[in-house]
Motif scaffolding. Structure first.
Motif, mmCIF file in Angstrom:
data_model
loop_
_atom_site.group_PDB
_atom_site.id
_atom_site.type_symbol
_atom_site.label_atom_id
_atom_site.label_comp_id
_atom_site.label_asym_id
_atom_site.label_seq_id
_atom_site.Cartn_x
_atom_site.Cartn_y
_atom_site.Cartn_z
ATOM 1 N N CYS A 67 -2.527 9.034 1.162
ATOM 2 C CA CYS A 67 -3.742 9.318 0.211
ATOM 3 C C CYS A 67 -4.229 11.256 -0.146
ATOM 4 N N VAL A 68 -4.376 11.370 1.219
ATOM 5 C CA VAL A 68 -5.114 12.452 1.591
ATOM 6 C C VAL A 68 -4.470 13.507 1.137
ATOM 7 N N VAL A 69 -3.268 13.464 0.880
ATOM 8 C CA VAL A 69 -2.537 14.487 0.644
ATOM 9 C C VAL A 69 -2.109 14.653 -0.697
ATOM 10 N N TYR A 70 -2.600 13.428 -1.557
ATOM 11 C CA TYR A 70 -2.193 13.366 -3.299
ATOM 12 C C TYR A 70 -3.705 14.186 -3.323
ATOM 13 N N PHE A 71 -4.551 13.545 -2.802
ATOM 14 C CA PHE A 71 -5.554 14.529 -3.592
ATOM 15 C C PHE A 71 -5.841 15.942 -3.113
ATOM 16 N N GLU A 72 -5.359 16.160 -1.944
ATOM 17 C CA GLU A 72 -5.610 17.695 -1.734
ATOM 18 C C GLU A 72 -4.590 18.199 -2.657
ATOM 19 N N GLU A 73 -3.760 17.444 -3.088
ATOM 20 C CA GLU A 73 -2.556 17.918 -4.694
ATOM 21 C C GLU A 73 -3.317 17.959 -5.768
ATOM 22 N N LYS A 74 -4.681 17.231 -5.559
ATOM 23 C CA LYS A 74 -5.635 17.410 -6.726
ATOM 24 C C LYS A 74 -5.440 16.049 -7.725
ATOM 25 N N ASP A 75 -4.319 15.529 -7.208
ATOM 26 C CA ASP A 75 -3.448 14.755 -7.929
ATOM 27 C C ASP A 75 -4.287 13.035 -7.997
ATOM 28 N N LEU A 76 -5.527 12.993 -8.867
ATOM 29 C CA LEU A 76 -6.878 11.617 -8.542
ATOM 30 C C LEU A 76 -5.762 10.962 -9.162
ATOM 31 N N PHE A 77 -5.303 10.283 -9.927
ATOM 32 C CA PHE A 77 -4.737 8.966 -10.187
ATOM 33 C C PHE A 77 -3.583 8.531 -8.828
ATOM 34 N N LYS A 78 -3.056 9.431 -9.068
ATOM 35 C CA LYS A 78 -2.018 8.920 -8.047
ATOM 36 C C LYS A 78 -2.727 8.755 -6.081
ATOM 37 N N ALA A 79 -3.886 9.514 -6.249
ATOM 38 C CA ALA A 79 -4.455 9.003 -4.802
ATOM 39 C C ALA A 79 -5.061 8.025 -4.934
ATOM 40 N N GLU A 80 -5.587 7.582 -6.238
ATOM 41 C CA GLU A 80 -6.331 6.601 -6.740
ATOM 42 C C GLU A 80 -5.761 5.002 -6.821
ATOM 43 N N ARG A 81 -3.898 5.239 -7.161
ATOM 44 C CA ARG A 81 -3.365 3.965 -6.740
ATOM 45 C C ARG A 81 -3.123 3.554 -4.990
ATOM 46 N N CYS A 82 -2.527 5.225 -4.675
ATOM 47 C CA CYS A 82 -2.196 5.128 -3.142
ATOM 48 C C CYS A 82 -3.162 4.162 -2.506
ATOM 49 N N LEU A 83 -4.872 4.230 -2.515
ATOM 50 C CA LEU A 83 -5.735 4.089 -2.251
ATOM 51 C C LEU A 83 -5.656 2.561 -2.606
ATOM 52 N N ILE A 84 -5.926 2.371 -3.650
ATOM 53 C CA ILE A 84 -5.696 0.499 -3.456
ATOM 54 C C ILE A 84 -4.485 -0.333 -2.786
ATOM 55 N N GLU A 85 -3.451 0.891 -2.923
ATOM 56 C CA GLU A 85 -1.897 -0.487 -2.277
ATOM 57 C C GLU A 85 -2.761 0.177 -0.713
ATOM 58 N N THR A 86 -2.888 0.856 -0.337
ATOM 59 C CA THR A 86 -3.674 0.684 0.962
ATOM 60 C C THR A 86 -4.475 0.192 1.602
ATOM 61 N N LEU A 87 -5.601 -0.129 0.644
ATOM 62 C CA LEU A 87 -6.351 -0.712 0.854
ATOM 63 C C LEU A 87 -6.088 -3.067 1.027
ATOM 64 N N ARG A 88 -4.986 -2.726 -0.310
ATOM 65 C CA ARG A 88 -4.025 -4.361 -0.044
ATOM 66 C C ARG A 88 -3.515 -4.077 1.440
ATOM 67 N N LEU A 89 -3.062 -3.898 2.028
ATOM 68 C CA LEU A 89 -3.046 -3.264 3.324
ATOM 69 C C LEU A 89 -3.444 -3.660 4.658
ATOM 70 N N ALA A 90 -4.885 -3.469 3.956
ATOM 71 C CA ALA A 90 -5.878 -3.513 5.585
ATOM 72 C C ALA A 90 -7.351 -3.620 4.719
ATOM 73 N N PRO A 91 -7.365 -5.311 3.701
ATOM 74 C CA PRO A 91 -8.399 -5.003 3.095
ATOM 75 C C PRO A 91 -9.459 -5.565 3.384
ATOM 76 N N HIS A 92 -9.957 -5.497 5.410
ATOM 77 C CA HIS A 92 -11.063 -5.064 6.019
ATOM 78 C C HIS A 92 -11.964 -4.046 6.564
ATOM 79 N N GLU A 93 -10.324 -3.182 6.544
ATOM 80 C CA GLU A 93 -11.509 -2.085 6.438
ATOM 81 C C GLU A 93 -12.560 -0.956 5.289
ATOM 82 N N GLU A 94 -13.508 -0.801 5.918
ATOM 83 C CA GLU A 94 -13.811 -0.845 5.089
ATOM 84 C C GLU A 94 -14.419 1.340 4.605
#
Length: 915
Positions: free
Chosen positions: A778-805
């Motif tokens: 997700c950080v790589v996507y952010f560095e590539e300026k692809d913010l929408f892809k970074a957003e989707r990526c982080l949403i998927e990551t949050l589903r995997l670890a919902p307790h990680e603040e």
């Protein structure tokens, strides 16, 4: 008695060296393996008192499996050899050759009591070169004969000085004689027979009595016509002292063996368990067989057990003629020597005594022995034979007609015997050459086929070994040991079905239950190993663990003191996840042998399984007290100390690991764990050195490669870490932590976002649920300026670890920036701060990956036991394991660094929000 001179000594020593120089190049063979290689009593770590508590082979005399051969002074000389040269065979053979030369020189002095100088030298030369002595001289265990003979002859020479002027008694030589007899007996049991020779010497040589004279004197005393002469009273007093001393030695010896005879099988001595008259006819026939070996040592064999000499089951057997002839000659010589006075009679009598009396312990007369014929027990009897031959030659050579012929014949005998001895020594070069030479003499002994198989097995030549083991079962179909050997070899060839069939065949040959009768008295201890070997085989099948346990328990029920069964059962119970029962098994084994370092080590492993690290460490320390060089205890106790997290024990852990690498310099695991200790102590240069040593020894050492790269990344040497990570990923392309670390370095140090992206994508291909890899992508996507892809990526990551603040916060940041008009103008992650963005990135988490060999969860395992020629061995084997679990210390480190990471994330968030 004439004194020996320097020329005679030089001649004898020169002849001994000429005959036995090549024995220096022989190894440890046959019984040497049990007496030397497997005997812990030789090691300096074993208390000296153990030599006086154990038998010749290092087994406690109290155990029923003990051979009951009590020879502590012989073992002491082995220990001295070990002290100077450890297990290098040359020094052992050299000392044997020296002892043989000493025996021959002392024998020359004895010969001069009964022969003239020339005949004495001839008798000594014949003794020096006689081929029958190769087993006693070239075989290292034959040292018992050599040492016993030295004190045997010294005791006799001492006794010859006990007669003073006017037939008075000189007590000092008698006291010295008794002392030397005791020393001879502590070297080998037959040393006590010199007392009988002293008695015969006193009556018939020193006092000059003949049998008729004794009969006449006794008859007159009984009829009251005369008293006992004073000289005869003096003789009786001396004989009583000798006999009382002998009786005392016998009583002490019986106490030492605890009134138990060793357990032998019918394979060791078939005649001993045969019915009448087979037993008597066979035992009597063995006497002329031994005499023939002295007379014609052309066909020598290292092992005469089992079917070597077929039993004599009938009076009509033609071999009974040999027995009759032997006894006829023996009686004729005996009558001549006892009936007639004169020097010739005295010489013949002492020769006969030297031949017969020392042979009595091996004659089966009083108790059965564990062999049929043994060439080394003829070492002392051959002295009498040599005196007899020299005396006969003297008589012949005195006749002018036969003088030249007698010299020619004598020269040929000594020369051919010397050549035979020199050639025979080469047979003892290795076990293979020894047993192959024996098979040329005798093909009906299954033990020889087994032993050739063992020699090939030791060379890992299992296919050829199997042929010899199978031949042993054909020669002796009821040989339990042969079937066990076949089974073990099939197992080594991974033919488990045939192995099980062979073990089952061996098990079927075991004696059946007889109510009220002990198994221990009927079964050779090594035969019970069939239960151990079979259980070890079938427990590889997880569904048959209970069956294997039943076999161990069956072996224990047959011999409650069967230590190996408890050890093997403890190992199995651990595998069955029954550590408490495993603990009971090992404690029972320790009751039988508290000086076994391997047992304390295995008990330590049980305590580790029971989550009792302190008790485990105590038992590791006990193992090291008994054996300071116990490699597994050194290594695993060091690991246990390392994982305890206690700083105060690290120096001792380091010391033990250094000792381990000194013992096992080719084991990369030792160097690796030294590196881990150095990392714990923040000794970066030292840690780097140890890790590099580990990798040099094992180029694909996964944990060493990763932790070296991790070390570089922690010490601001990220560019040095990259080639190490490349090497790691070449061997282990699926190493997730390595890919994460590589991606981190590529993105933060090399600014290679594309390379980093490939690493993280590869992680997700292997493990789509990997939170760390997903977040970093997700950080790589952010560095590539692809913010929408970074957003989707982080949403998927949050589903995997919902307790990680921190993932939720990062998602909020990205969403804020998407809606912000200044998104394009301001970089979200300043280059200097990007290393802190990734939630559980490697430099933050810094998890040490440890792979150790052996791990504390590995126990000393038992191997299939060999039979027939060697003592059973206990072997430790271990497998490589990675330990993915984290220690308490590491978890604390991770938590501390996680907190630090969150603080850095807060700083980045402040930057992103323009605070």
């Amino acid at each position: 008695m004439a004194d020996i001179n320097l020329k005679e000594i030089t001649l004898i020593v020169g002849v001994v060296i000429a005959c036995y120089w090549n024995s220096l190049f022989c190894g440890f063979v046959f019984d040497d393996v049990s007496a030397i290689l497997d005997n812990k009593d030789l090691h300096p770590s074993t208390p000296l008192k153990a030599l006086f508590q154990n038998d010749f082979w290092g087994t406690p005399m109290s155990e029923e499996r003990s051979h009951k051969s009590y020879r502590p002074l012989t073992v002491l000389t082995f220990r001295l050899n070990y002290l100077f040269s450890e297990l290098k065979p040359m020094s052992y053979h050299l000392l044997n050759m020296i002892f043989h030369a000493v025996v021959t020189v002392i024998f020359l002095k004895v010969c001069k009591l009964f022969l003239d100088n020339r005949s004495s030298v001839i008798a000594s030369l014949l003794f020096a070169v006689h081929p029958i002595h190769t087993e006693a001289v070239t075989g290292v265990v034959g040292r018992a004969e050599l040492l016993s003979s030295i004190f045997f002859l010294a005791a006799f020479l001492s006794y010859t000085k006990s007669k003073g002027p006017d037939n008075s008694i000189v007590w000092t030589p008698i006291a010295l004689t008794v002392f030397l007899v005791a020393i001879a007996t502590l070297c080998k049991e037959q040393g006590i027979t010199v007392v009988g020779i002293c008695c015969v010497y006193e009556v018939f040589i020193a006092q000059g009595y003949t049998l008729p004279l004794l009969y006449t004197t006794a008859g007159q005393f009984i009829r009251g016509k005369g008293g006992i002469p004073f000289s005869m009273l003096q003789t009786l007093i001396k004989l009583i002292v000798l006999m009382f001393s002998t009786l005392l030695l016998v009583v002490i010896r019986v106490q030492i063996i605890q009134s138990q005879l060793p357990v032998f099988t019918r394979f060791d001595n078939p005649a001993a368990v045969s019915p009448t008259p087979t037993r008597q006819l066979t035992f009597n026939y063995l006497l002329p067989v031994n005499a023939w070996l002295l007379l014609n040592p052309s066909e020598l064999c290292c092992d005469w057990t089992m079917g070597t000499i077929p039993l004599i089951e009938s009076f009509l057997d033609i071999r009974n003629l040999a027995t009759f002839t032997f006894f006829f000659l023996l009686v004729a010589l005996g009558v001549f020597s006892l009936r007639y006075p004169g020097d010739s009679s005295k010489t013949v009598l002492m020769a006969l005594c030297l031949m017969a009396l020392p042979f009595i312990p091996a004659s089966n007369l009083f108790f059965p022995v564990g062999f049929v014929v043994a060439e080394r027990v003829l070492y002392v009897p051959s002295m009498g034979f040599c005196i007899l031959v020299a005396h006969g030659w003297q008589k012949i050579s005195n006749k002018s007609v036969l003088k030249k012929l007698s010299w020619v014949c004598l020269s040929m005998v000594i020369f051919t015997h010397a050549l035979k001895t020199l050639h025979r020594n080469w047979d003892w070069e290795s076990e293979y050459t020894l047993f192959m030479s024996a098979l040329k003499v005798n093909k009906n002994n299954a033990k020889l086929w087994n032993n050739v198989g063992h020699a090939l097995e030791n060379e890992k030549n299992f296919e050829r070994a199997l042929k010899y083991f199978l031949q042993a079962t054909y020669v002796q179909p009821d040989d339990i040991g042969a079937h066990m050997n076949v089974g073990r070899t099939y197992k080594n060839l991974n033919r488990t079905k045939e192995a099980e069939e062979s073990y089952m065949m061996a098990k079927s040959l075991m004696p059946q239950v007889i109510p009220g009768k002990k198994y221990a008295a009927r079964i050779a201890p090594n035969h019970l190993n069939v239960y151990i070997n079979l259980a070890n085989l079938i427990r590889a099948n997880e569904s048959r663990l209970e069956e294997a346990d039943h076999l161990y328990r069956q072996a224990i029920s047959m011999r409650p003191d069967f230590k190996q069964a408890y050890i093997s059962r403890g190992e199995l119970l651990l595998k069955m996840n029954k550590p408490l029962k495993a603990k009971e098994a090992y404690l029972k084994a320790l009751e039988l042998d508290r000086n076994n370092a391997d047992l304390w080590y295995n008990l330590a492993i049980v305590h580790i399984e029971l989550k009792e690290p302190n008790e485990a460490l105590i038992n590791f320390n006990r193992a090291l007290e008994l054996n300071p060089k116990h490699k597994l205890a050194l290594f695993n106790s060091a690991i246990l100390m390392q994982e305890s997290g206690e700083v105060k024990v690290r120096p001792e852990a380091r010391k033990r690991l250094l000792s381990y690498v000194n013992e096992e310099p080719q084991d990369a695991n030792g160097y690796f764990n030294l590196g881990m200790l150095a990392m714990d102590d923040k000794k970066d240069s030292e840690a780097e050195m140890w890790m590099k040593k580990a990798i040099k020894l094992q180029a694909d050492f996964r944990s060493a490669l990763f932790n070296l790269a991790l070390l570089y990344s922690q010490t601001a040497k990220e560019l040095l870490a990259l080639p190490v990570l490349e090497e790691l990923l070449r061997y282990y392309p699926d190493h997730i932590k390595g890919l994460i670390l590589k991606g981190d370095i590529l993105m933060n140090q090399k600014k290679d976002i594309l390379g980093a992206k490939k690493c993280f994508e590869k992680i997700l291909e292997m493990d789509p649920s990997n939170v760390q890899g997903k977040h970093n992508l997700c950080v790589v996507y952010f560095e590539e300026k692809d913010l929408f892809k970074a957003e989707r990526c982080l949403i998927e990551t949050l589903r995997l670890a919902p307790h990680e603040e921190y993932i939720q916060r990062h998602l909020n940041i990205v969403r804020d920036k998407i809606s912000s008009s200044s998104l394009i103008e301001q970089p979200i992650f300043p280059p200097a701060k990007t290393s802190g963005v990734k939630g559980e990135k490697i430099p933050i988490e810094n998890v040490k990956e440890i792979r150790s060999e052996p791990r504390p969860t590995q126990i000393i395992k038992t191997s299939d036991n060999k039979s027939q020629s060697k003592s059973n061995k206990q072997v430790g084997k271990n497998t490589d394991k990675e330990t993915p679990h984290k220690t308490t210390k590491e978890i604390k480190e991770i938590e501390k660094k996680r907190v630090a990471a969150l603080k850095r994330l807060e700083e980045i968030e402040r930057i992103l929000n323009g605070e």
